[in-house]
Scaffold this motif. Sequence first.
Motif, short mmCIF file in Angstrom:
data_model
loop_
_atom_site.label_atom_id
_atom_site.label_comp_id
_atom_site.label_asym_id
_atom_site.label_seq_id
_atom_site.Cartn_x
_atom_site.Cartn_y
_atom_site.Cartn_z
N LEU A 1 0.83 -1.20 0.00
CA LEU A 1 0.00 0.00 0.00
C LEU A 1 0.87 1.26 0.00
CD1 LEU A 1 -2.65 -1.15 2.62
CD2 LEU A 1 -2.77 -1.33 0.12
N SER A 2 1.84 1.31 0.93
CA SER A 2 2.71 2.48 0.97
C SER A 2 3.64 2.51 -0.23
CB SER A 2 3.53 2.48 2.26
OG SER A 2 4.32 1.31 2.36
N SER B 1 3.00 1.51 -3.24
CA SER B 1 2.26 2.02 -4.40
C SER B 1 2.17 3.54 -4.34
CB SER B 1 0.86 1.41 -4.43
OG SER B 1 0.93 0.01 -4.60
N TYR B 2 1.96 4.09 -3.13
CA TYR B 2 1.89 5.53 -3.00
C TYR B 2 3.23 6.17 -3.36
CZ TYR B 2 2.20 10.11 -0.86
OH TYR B 2 2.45 11.45 -0.65
N LEU B 3 4.32 5.65 -2.78
CA LEU B 3 5.63 6.23 -3.02
C LEU B 3 6.05 6.12 -4.48
CD1 LEU B 3 7.45 4.97 0.19
CD2 LEU B 3 6.69 7.29 -0.30
N SER C 1 3.92 6.05 -7.08
CA SER C 1 3.03 6.76 -7.99
C SER C 1 2.80 8.22 -7.64
CB SER C 1 1.66 6.05 -8.04
OG SER C 1 1.05 6.06 -6.76
N ALA C 2 2.96 8.59 -6.37
CA ALA C 2 2.69 9.96 -5.95
C ALA C 2 3.76 10.90 -6.50
CB ALA C 2 2.62 10.05 -4.43
N ARG C 3 3.33 12.06 -6.93
CA ARG C 3 4.23 13.01 -7.55
C ARG C 3 5.12 13.72 -6.54
NH1 ARG C 3 3.51 18.47 -9.32
NH2 ARG C 3 4.81 18.96 -11.12
N ASP D 1 -1.70 14.88 8.51
CA ASP D 1 -2.78 13.89 8.51
C ASP D 1 -3.40 13.88 9.90
OD1 ASP D 1 -4.50 11.82 7.74
OD2 ASP D 1 -3.08 10.28 8.35
N VAL E 1 6.95 11.60 3.99
CA VAL E 1 6.72 11.01 2.67
C VAL E 1 8.00 10.97 1.83
CG1 VAL E 1 4.28 11.62 2.63
CG2 VAL E 1 5.98 13.22 1.69
N GLY F 1 7.01 7.06 6.09
CA GLY F 1 5.76 6.64 6.72
C GLY F 1 5.70 6.88 8.21
#
Length: 254
Positions: free
Chosen positions: A72-73, A75-77, A79-81, A107, A114, A134
């Motif tokens: 999960l993390s 995928s974020y790292l 794909s996130a810009r 958050d 991040v 994270g």
Amino acid sequence: MAHADYIAGLAKGLAVLESFDTERQRLNATLAAQRAGITRAAARRHLLTLAHLGYLESDGQYFWLAPKVLRLSGSYLASARLPRTVQPTLTRLAVQTGLSCSVVVLDGPEVIIVARSATSEQPERRLAHGLHLGSRLPAHATSTGRVLLASLDDAALEQWLRQHPLPRLTAHTVTSAQHLLSLLYGVRQQDYCLAREEHELGVHAIAVPLRNPLGHTLAALNVVCAPQRMPAEAMLRDLLPLLQEAARDLRPML
């Protein structure tokens, strides 16, 4: 969101998954229910389902996170810009300063790292459970958290202060909402924050906001230093200009 579009079961499952942290690394159904705010029977079903899917491991009574949650993390790292954009700048700052640098986002009551960078020559200062991508840190007691809180409008900031407690972490932690609000107004004016041993003894940190071309604050950039290595005055003199320059360079790309 329309009520018909809300999937309560998914929300409860994610709440159970988020119940695991450094303070509670292993949970049984009773503890998970308390932390997620659901019944014990519901918590047990969600725990068993998450274990069946490979996100948790279990000894039959207690459950703990499995490596699969890193998907999960990860995928974020991947794909996130934001993390990809700031990483080269963080690496350059770490080489320039010989210190650990991070980019965080807000958050709820915490900030989340991040992106981060540290030089191999300079052993990085670690918190009790280590600093890593994270990691979640209390917003009220950190330089980055205060920068991000100061970027909220007055209504949102007052709501945040009403909703979240301000626990004492060291003898220096500000735990008064009124005192914190006064400090945040100062952060707004000076456009940076220097936090001294409020989250952990022996740690000073200085942070600046990262804004996009429209002027919206998306994240905060900071550098961490031990006070015996560099006093606060020297951090303001030597490190703050480097952070401000990095923020200016990143702005067109955010």
